[in-house]
Structures are given as C-alpha cells and as structure tokens.
Motif scaffolding. Sequence first.
Motif, short mmCIF file in Angstrom:
data_model
loop_
_atom_site.label_atom_id
_atom_site.label_comp_id
_atom_site.label_asym_id
_atom_site.label_seq_id
_atom_site.Cartn_x
_atom_site.Cartn_y
_atom_site.Cartn_z
N LEU A 10 9.50 9.50 -14.72
CA LEU A 10 10.08 8.53 -15.65
C LEU A 10 9.41 8.62 -17.02
O LEU A 10 10.07 8.56 -18.05
N THR A 11 8.10 8.78 -17.01
CA THR A 11 7.37 8.90 -18.27
C THR A 11 7.83 10.12 -19.05
O THR A 11 8.09 10.05 -20.25
N GLU A 12 7.96 11.24 -18.36
CA GLU A 12 8.42 12.48 -19.00
C GLU A 12 9.83 12.34 -19.56
O GLU A 12 10.15 12.93 -20.60
N LEU A 13 10.67 11.55 -18.90
CA LEU A 13 12.05 11.37 -19.34
C LEU A 13 12.19 10.31 -20.44
O LEU A 13 13.29 10.05 -20.92
N GLY A 14 11.08 9.68 -20.82
CA GLY A 14 11.10 8.70 -21.89
C GLY A 14 11.56 7.32 -21.48
O GLY A 14 11.99 6.53 -22.32
N GLU A 26 0.81 -1.21 0.00
CA GLU A 26 0.00 0.00 0.00
C GLU A 26 0.85 1.26 0.00
O GLU A 26 0.52 2.23 -0.69
N THR A 27 1.94 1.28 0.76
CA THR A 27 2.78 2.48 0.79
C THR A 27 3.49 2.68 -0.55
O THR A 27 3.66 3.81 -1.00
N LEU A 28 3.90 1.59 -1.19
CA LEU A 28 4.49 1.69 -2.52
C LEU A 28 3.47 2.25 -3.51
O LEU A 28 3.76 3.17 -4.26
N GLU A 29 2.27 1.69 -3.50
CA GLU A 29 1.24 2.12 -4.44
C GLU A 29 0.81 3.57 -4.21
O GLU A 29 0.42 4.26 -5.15
N ALA A 30 0.90 4.04 -2.98
CA ALA A 30 0.53 5.43 -2.69
C ALA A 30 1.55 6.41 -3.27
O ALA A 30 1.21 7.54 -3.59
N PHE A 31 2.80 5.98 -3.41
CA PHE A 31 3.86 6.86 -3.89
C PHE A 31 4.01 6.87 -5.40
O PHE A 31 4.16 7.92 -6.02
N GLY A 32 4.01 5.71 -6.03
CA GLY A 32 4.33 5.59 -7.44
C GLY A 32 3.60 6.51 -8.39
O GLY A 32 4.23 7.25 -9.15
N PRO A 33 2.26 6.51 -8.40
CA PRO A 33 1.53 7.32 -9.39
C PRO A 33 1.79 8.82 -9.30
O PRO A 33 1.74 9.51 -10.31
#
Length: 92
Positions: free
Chosen positions: A71-75, A57-64
């Motif tokens: 990372l998406t913006e950096l390609g 849960e703590t991982l999922e709360a941070f990632g999005p």
Amino acid sequence: MAIAVHFKHRGFTPAKYDETINRLDAAGKGNPAGRLYHSALEADGEIEVFDIWESQETLEAFGPDGFIPILTELGVEIHPPTIWPVRNIIQG
C-alpha cells in the motif's frame, strides 16, 4: 479471541486494491495465517476492507510484511483500522 477489522485508507482505489491482491498472491501471501474471512467493498470510489482474524496477534504478524509495504508503494494513505471483538460467527 477473534476480531473484526475495518480498513478504510485514503486513495485505495479499486485498481490499487486489485494490484495489492495480485502482488500478495504472487508473493505467496494471499491467504495469510490467521485471517478467517476477507471482504472488500467499494464506497465513494475507494475500497474498504472488512476482515475477521483469529486474533490481534495474527493480524499484527501479517500487516508489516504483508499489505503495508505494498500500500505504501502504491501511494495509499494508511489509516489505523477499527477493531472490534467478535462475539459470534454464523455461516450460511
């Protein structure tokens, strides 16, 4: 339960890792709640990350809202992490 998480994304170069860390720190997200340990290593010119999180849960709360947009913006080509339950942690 604590989890060990291995991130292996395509195109995550050392320069992109450094930029990601800089952006997270600038946004006040460099030390997310629930992340116990963070390590990064270079393998074949790309960065792989191994983290220990308090829970899924703590991982999922941070990632999005944390590293995924950067990372998406950096390609970087994002792949799902490999996750294992942690049985024990010994420091030192």
